[in-house]
Design a protein around this motif. Sequence first.
Motif, PDB file in Angstrom:
ATOM      1  N   THR A  40       0.833  -1.206   0.000  1.00  0.00           N
ATOM      2  CA  THR A  40       0.000   0.000   0.000  1.00  0.00           C
ATOM      3  C   THR A  40       0.867   1.255   0.000  1.00  0.00           C
ATOM      4  N   GLN A  85      -8.781   1.004   0.125  1.00  0.00           N
ATOM      5  CA  GLN A  85      -9.477  -0.104   0.788  1.00  0.00           C
ATOM      6  C   GLN A  85     -10.831   0.346   1.316  1.00  0.00           C
ATOM      7  N   GLU A 162      -6.354  -3.349  -2.641  1.00  0.00           N
ATOM      8  CA  GLU A 162      -7.149  -4.431  -2.066  1.00  0.00           C
ATOM      9  C   GLU A 162      -8.648  -4.130  -2.145  1.00  0.00           C
ATOM     10  N   ALA A 165     -10.947  -6.356  -0.060  1.00  0.00           N
ATOM     11  CA  ALA A 165     -10.685  -6.536   1.362  1.00  0.00           C
ATOM     12  C   ALA A 165     -11.916  -6.142   2.175  1.00  0.00           C
ATOM     13  N   SER A 194      -2.833  -6.664  -3.573  1.00  0.00           N
ATOM     14  CA  SER A 194      -3.651  -7.713  -2.964  1.00  0.00           C
ATOM     15  C   SER A 194      -2.761  -8.713  -2.239  1.00  0.00           C
TER      16      SER A 194
END
Length: 364
Positions: A40, A85, A162, A165, A194
């Motif tokens: 990230t 996210q 992600e 998520a 991911s």
Amino acid sequence: MSVEFSLRVELPLEAFTLEVELDSSARRLGLFGPSGAGKTTLLEAVAGWRAPRAGRIELGGRVLFDSARGLAPPIEQRGLGYVPQEGLLFPHEDVRANLMAGQARAARRVSDPRALFQRVVDVLELGALLARRPATLSGGERQRVTLGRALCSGPDALLLDEPLAGLDLALRRRILPYLVRVGEEFDLPMLHVSHEPTEVAVLCDEVALLERGRVTAQGRPADVLASVWRAERLEGAPENVLRGVVSTSQGEVARVALTPELALEVSAAGLAAGARVVLGVAADEILVATQRPEGLSARNILAATVVALDASRPGVVLRAELSAGGPRLDVLLTRASTESLGLVPGARVFLVLKSNSVRVLSAL
């Protein structure tokens, strides 16, 4: 092939220094690895949310950061669609207004922002949601709106952190086809973070494995994920991902053509002929025979050639090619089975798959 992603990033973190050197010609590049590996952070450096200490970032021939030249354009000038996210939608605005927030940027970037807006609504099937507020949406619906807002800005590339998520398995399976569709319909360079193997196998053309801030492997998703599994850093058997088109569908069984000469029968109701599907089958759900078996309930018996055997961890991963240059499948076997069958590279075998062992991951 031209380089789509060229990332040189040095960025000190609390636990380690992110030191990435990565070049890729893939249109859809995955950043895969364990939590805390720096995935990230790298994405945020590309987006402009974090400033590297040194380096150079280039996407699709556009330089987004160059410490040697003192080049660091602000976020709004980078032309990137960013999907975090957490969707962070405007809670007091309806879906239409949330999408229009992205469209305001598109007015400076595309010739027809209204046409782009409608295209995004159609592709992500957001028409029925336009008048609703974020609080009334499911987790999957919120994520579709967040993705739509990023696309409505008319980006040159898409960054996804992600996106599945926090969603349960059922919702992930419902959202995954939309991500596949976005990759096909908009044809944007996509950088996808991911830690879910199936997600990167379905959505990415190439994967870079990130561990403690460094790229430790890069290549086709199947190869990188197999190397992680061999190192005992993935639970469960490797999953094979196959792509095909539904040729016929009757009742609860669909026939999916992988190539003009090769097809699988799949237990899946409601698939329409002509639908493009992504299939998944676990490596431990496949049986191997050295002669064509008869009198089985399994509906798929595929001739294949063994191209590799890997016994670097308990069990053996056999890689088999279904036709010359065609799809490959990984099969998990015991050492005893491998030896008793006399399996070696070049051996001709038959792979047996039950129709209900093949999962439909995405259908368009």
